[in-house]
Scaffold this motif. Structure first.
Motif, PDB file in Angstrom:
ATOM      1  N   ALA A 112       0.847  -1.198   0.000  1.00  0.00           N
ATOM      2  CA  ALA A 112       0.000   0.000   0.000  1.00  0.00           C
ATOM      3  C   ALA A 112       0.876   1.239   0.000  1.00  0.00           C
ATOM      4  O   ALA A 112       1.969   1.225   0.558  1.00  0.00           O
ATOM      5  N   PRO A 113       0.402   2.318  -0.627  1.00  0.00           N
ATOM      6  CA  PRO A 113       1.217   3.535  -0.632  1.00  0.00           C
ATOM      7  C   PRO A 113       1.445   4.031   0.794  1.00  0.00           C
ATOM      8  O   PRO A 113       0.561   3.914   1.640  1.00  0.00           O
ATOM      9  N   ALA A 114       2.613   4.558   1.039  1.00  0.00           N
ATOM     10  CA  ALA A 114       2.875   5.138   2.355  1.00  0.00           C
ATOM     11  C   ALA A 114       2.105   6.441   2.520  1.00  0.00           C
ATOM     12  O   ALA A 114       1.673   6.789   3.614  1.00  0.00           O
ATOM     13  N   GLU A 131      10.798   4.666  -2.034  1.00  0.00           N
ATOM     14  CA  GLU A 131      10.903   5.603  -3.163  1.00  0.00           C
ATOM     15  C   GLU A 131      11.139   7.021  -2.645  1.00  0.00           C
ATOM     16  O   GLU A 131      10.688   7.378  -1.556  1.00  0.00           O
ATOM     17  N   VAL A 132      11.807   7.779  -3.476  1.00  0.00           N
ATOM     18  CA  VAL A 132      11.937   9.212  -3.195  1.00  0.00           C
ATOM     19  C   VAL A 132      11.064   9.944  -4.212  1.00  0.00           C
ATOM     20  O   VAL A 132      11.241   9.774  -5.428  1.00  0.00           O
ATOM     21  N   THR A 133      10.120  10.699  -3.702  1.00  0.00           N
ATOM     22  CA  THR A 133       9.210  11.457  -4.572  1.00  0.00           C
ATOM     23  C   THR A 133       9.580  12.929  -4.497  1.00  0.00           C
ATOM     24  O   THR A 133       9.667  13.497  -3.392  1.00  0.00           O
ATOM     25  N   GLY A 134       9.793  13.526  -5.633  1.00  0.00           N
ATOM     26  CA  GLY A 134      10.163  14.941  -5.667  1.00  0.00           C
ATOM     27  C   GLY A 134       8.967  15.809  -6.002  1.00  0.00           C
ATOM     28  O   GLY A 134       8.238  15.520  -6.955  1.00  0.00           O
ATOM     29  N   GLU A 173       9.013   6.486   9.231  1.00  0.00           N
ATOM     30  CA  GLU A 173       8.779   5.633   8.067  1.00  0.00           C
ATOM     31  C   GLU A 173       8.492   6.473   6.825  1.00  0.00           C
ATOM     32  O   GLU A 173       8.598   5.985   5.712  1.00  0.00           O
ATOM     33  N   VAL A 174       8.060   7.694   7.061  1.00  0.00           N
ATOM     34  CA  VAL A 174       7.866   8.630   5.954  1.00  0.00           C
ATOM     35  C   VAL A 174       8.587   9.924   6.312  1.00  0.00           C
ATOM     36  O   VAL A 174       8.465  10.418   7.436  1.00  0.00           O
ATOM     37  N   ARG A 195      18.851   9.228  -0.289  1.00  0.00           N
ATOM     38  CA  ARG A 195      18.714   8.046  -1.154  1.00  0.00           C
ATOM     39  C   ARG A 195      18.850   6.762  -0.326  1.00  0.00           C
ATOM     40  O   ARG A 195      18.112   5.792  -0.503  1.00  0.00           O
ATOM     41  N   GLN A 196      19.784   6.788   0.602  1.00  0.00           N
ATOM     42  CA  GLN A 196      20.001   5.609   1.445  1.00  0.00           C
ATOM     43  C   GLN A 196      18.814   5.339   2.358  1.00  0.00           C
ATOM     44  O   GLN A 196      18.474   4.183   2.612  1.00  0.00           O
ATOM     45  N   LEU A 197      18.203   6.399   2.843  1.00  0.00           N
ATOM     46  CA  LEU A 197      17.024   6.223   3.701  1.00  0.00           C
ATOM     47  C   LEU A 197      15.944   5.447   2.963  1.00  0.00           C
ATOM     48  O   LEU A 197      15.258   4.591   3.528  1.00  0.00           O
ATOM     49  N   ALA A 198      15.791   5.761   1.689  1.00  0.00           N
ATOM     50  CA  ALA A 198      14.776   5.064   0.888  1.00  0.00           C
ATOM     51  C   ALA A 198      15.234   3.647   0.530  1.00  0.00           C
ATOM     52  O   ALA A 198      14.461   2.693   0.665  1.00  0.00           O
ATOM     53  N   ASP A 199      16.471   3.518   0.097  1.00  0.00           N
ATOM     54  CA  ASP A 199      16.948   2.218  -0.394  1.00  0.00           C
ATOM     55  C   ASP A 199      17.136   1.198   0.725  1.00  0.00           C
ATOM     56  O   ASP A 199      16.708   0.054   0.604  1.00  0.00           O
ATOM     57  N   GLU A 200      17.792   1.601   1.782  1.00  0.00           N
ATOM     58  CA  GLU A 200      18.188   0.634   2.803  1.00  0.00           C
ATOM     59  C   GLU A 200      17.127   0.424   3.867  1.00  0.00           C
ATOM     60  O   GLU A 200      17.012  -0.658   4.417  1.00  0.00           O
ATOM     61  N   ARG A 201      16.390   1.454   4.180  1.00  0.00           N
ATOM     62  CA  ARG A 201      15.406   1.317   5.258  1.00  0.00           C
ATOM     63  C   ARG A 201      13.988   1.273   4.743  1.00  0.00           C
ATOM     64  O   ARG A 201      13.042   1.112   5.506  1.00  0.00           O
ATOM     65  N   GLY A 202      13.833   1.489   3.461  1.00  0.00           N
ATOM     66  CA  GLY A 202      12.493   1.424   2.886  1.00  0.00           C
ATOM     67  C   GLY A 202      11.599   2.581   3.276  1.00  0.00           C
ATOM     68  O   GLY A 202      10.364   2.482   3.210  1.00  0.00           O
ATOM     69  N   ALA A 203      12.194   3.686   3.687  1.00  0.00           N
ATOM     70  CA  ALA A 203      11.378   4.851   4.031  1.00  0.00           C
ATOM     71  C   ALA A 203      10.826   5.490   2.763  1.00  0.00           C
ATOM     72  O   ALA A 203      11.449   5.435   1.700  1.00  0.00           O
ATOM     73  N   ALA A 204       9.645   6.051   2.879  1.00  0.00           N
ATOM     74  CA  ALA A 204       9.118   6.861   1.783  1.00  0.00           C
ATOM     75  C   ALA A 204       9.598   8.292   2.014  1.00  0.00           C
ATOM     76  O   ALA A 204       9.410   8.834   3.100  1.00  0.00           O
TER      77      ALA A 204
END
Lengths: 261, 250
Positions: free
Chosen positions: A30-32, A60-63, A183-184, A207-216
């Motif tokens: 589900a979307p964060a 994901e990183v959303t801009g 988490e977000v 970028r690492q926050l999103a890739d390694e920890r799965g944060a949105a």
């Protein structure tokens, strides 16, 4: 310093206490963050936002891109429960706006225009915010030092914030946004005032926050190269309306110019 | 609430100017007390009148300090752009306001403690322990009232300037009836105003107990408005605290 900063972060990303919102009944797919037709009108002006919709996923990183006055900050304030929308709704981590306390516990926010108490020391400031998130005093201080180390401020932890440069305050703001292990993460112009090296470090960390920890991660920026470098998805706002929402590809600059001109 | 209160306390009394301001107050009170004692000694002023004046001054300074600290509580954070980060935490707004207002109340308490030696010195020979008790009770009630009123103003104001302006205005409005000549406040309307206005009622109690040496029981009905004022003010600020906004409505 960029690599070092990321390495340090990865080494210490395990937290003893982690806020969990999994019991909200959402699946990991589900979307964060899900924003549905949000509108905002201030009493003394035209609509700041009109039927804005977008989603942001974990990992994901959303801009959020847009010229000044496009509504980026208003949108972030709404989704972080600081402002109420005039129309529309949203959920964050499966939680509705009515559950604002729970939402705030699970998100980290770095506001664009945040002020800092000049007389406080950096470590005290972070410790206090950790305590406001419910951390025990000792854990809050430990996390404060860890985060200051991660953002390159360990050597200035005991100095008053009033002595920090603009870039150092930005780093402190980022550390504050991470104090509850969110988490977000919402970052409003996170690289404002940073030198090129500092920008690179912060973008790598994001970028690492999103890739390694799965944060949105949702970040706003005026700088296309930043968006192209770290974002998976770009949402372009113009006059409070979404004019572009798609994966980041080469040629985003042309798209941005075409969409906002 | 304790997290916020502890941090505010540290900001004011350890990192801030709290102790220096109290030192300034102590020096001022010393001068005033010496002046009043000397004036009493040369029979230009009744000793009990002098004591009542010192009680009013010490309470007044403490109340103003508490009120202005409370006025700064939320609008100050707003002015310094630090409110957003605090609101972004899961700390309930009521806890935030309560923590800040408790520390604002401490301003009054600290000022009262500093003034106690001077009041005690002025009481010597007058059997004035009742004066200290009355000053403590009345001061605490008024401090709760003004702190809560100023806190409400701070929550609803766009800036510190507005909050301070409102506190200055409301303090003046409440103080004026008690400062007017007694002749102006005679009659049913004047008496009603004095009884309804908590500050004026407090001044009446101080005069009656300290200057006229009447027992506190004789003026207990005059305590109604300070008590009711405190209860209502706390209820109002508790309600307002639920609506803290980054930018309050116009």
């Amino acid at each position: 310093m960029g690599t070092t900063l990321v390495e340090i972060y990865l080494q210490s990303s395990q937290r003893a206490v982690r806020l969990s919102v999994d019991n909200a009944g959402m699946s990991s797919a589900a979307p964060a963050v899900e924003v549905n037709r949000i509108g905002k009108r201030y009493s003394d002006g035209p609509p700041a936002l009109t039927e804005v919709s977008f989603v942001a996923h974990r990992g994901e990183v959303t801009g959020l891109l847009g010229p000044n006055g496009a509504g980026k900050t208003t949108l972030i304030r709404i989704v972080t429960t600081i402002l109420a929308p005039t129309t529309g709704t949203f959920d964050v981590l499966g939680l509705s706006p009515r559950q604002s306390t729970q939402i705030r516990a699970g998100i980290g926010v770095m506001p664009e225009s945040a002020g800092y108490p000049k007389r406080k020391r950096g470590v005290d400031y972070l410790t206090y915010h950790g305590r406001l998130f419910g951390l025990a005093a000792e854990a809050a201080q430990h996390d404060a030092m860890r985060l200051l180390d991660q953002v390159g401020l360990a050597g200035r932890a005991g100095d008053r914030i009033g002595t920090y440069s603009r870039g150092m305050r930005q780093r402190l703001g980022l550390a504050r946004a991470l104090i509850n292990d969110p988490e977000v993460l919402f970052l409003d112009e996170p690289t404002l005032g940073l030198d090129p090296s500092g920008k690179r470090d912060i973008l790598d960390l994001i970028r690492q926050l999103a890739d390694e920890r799965g944060a949105a991660v949702i970040l706003t920026s005026h700088l296309l190269d930043e968006i192209e470098r770290v974002c998976d998805r770009a949402v372009i706002l113009k006059d409070g309306v979404v004019v572009f929402d798609a994966s980041v590809t080469a040629g985003l600059a042309d798209t941005f110019l075409a969409a906002t001109s | 609430m304790t997290t916020v209160a502890r941090e505010e306390f540290t900001d004011v009394w350890i990192r801030g100017w709290g102790l220096w301001i109290l030192l300034g107050m102590a020096v001022t009170l010393s001068s005033v007390a010496i002046g009043l004692a000397y004036t009493s000694q040369i029979n230009l002023l009744d000793a009990r009148e002098g004591l009542a004046i010192l009680v009013r001054i010490s309470l007044g300074v403490g109340l103003l300090l508490a009120a202005f600290a409370a006025a700064d509580a939320i609008s100050g954070e707003r002015d310094r752009s630090t409110l957003e980060c605090i609101l972004l935490t899961p700390t309930p707004p009521r806890s935030l306001v309560a923590g800040k207002l408790v520390v604002a109340f401490v301003w009054w308490l600290a000022a009262f403690v500093v003034s106690l030696p001077y009041l005690w010195a002025m009481c010597v020979g007058l059997g004035g322990s009742a004066a200290l008790v009355v000053a403590g009770i009345i001061g605490a009630l008024l401090a709760v009232t003004l702190t809560a009123v100023a806190g409400t103003a701070s929550i609803l104001s766009r800036s510190n300037l507005h909050a301070f302006g409102f506190v200055f205005l409301i303090t003046g409005v409440l103080a004026v009836p008690g400062l007017l000549p007694a002749a102006m406040m005679r009659g049913s309307i004047g008496s009603a105003v004095l009884r309804i206005d908590p500050v004026a009622a407090a001044q009446h109690v101080i005069n009656t107990v300290i200057v006229d040496q009447q027992p506190l029981a004789d003026v207990v009905t005059w305590m109604i408005s300070p008590v009711v004022g405190a209860v209502v003010a706390v209820a109002v600020v508790a309600r307002a605290a639920r609506r803290i906004a980054l930018e309050p409505r116009s």
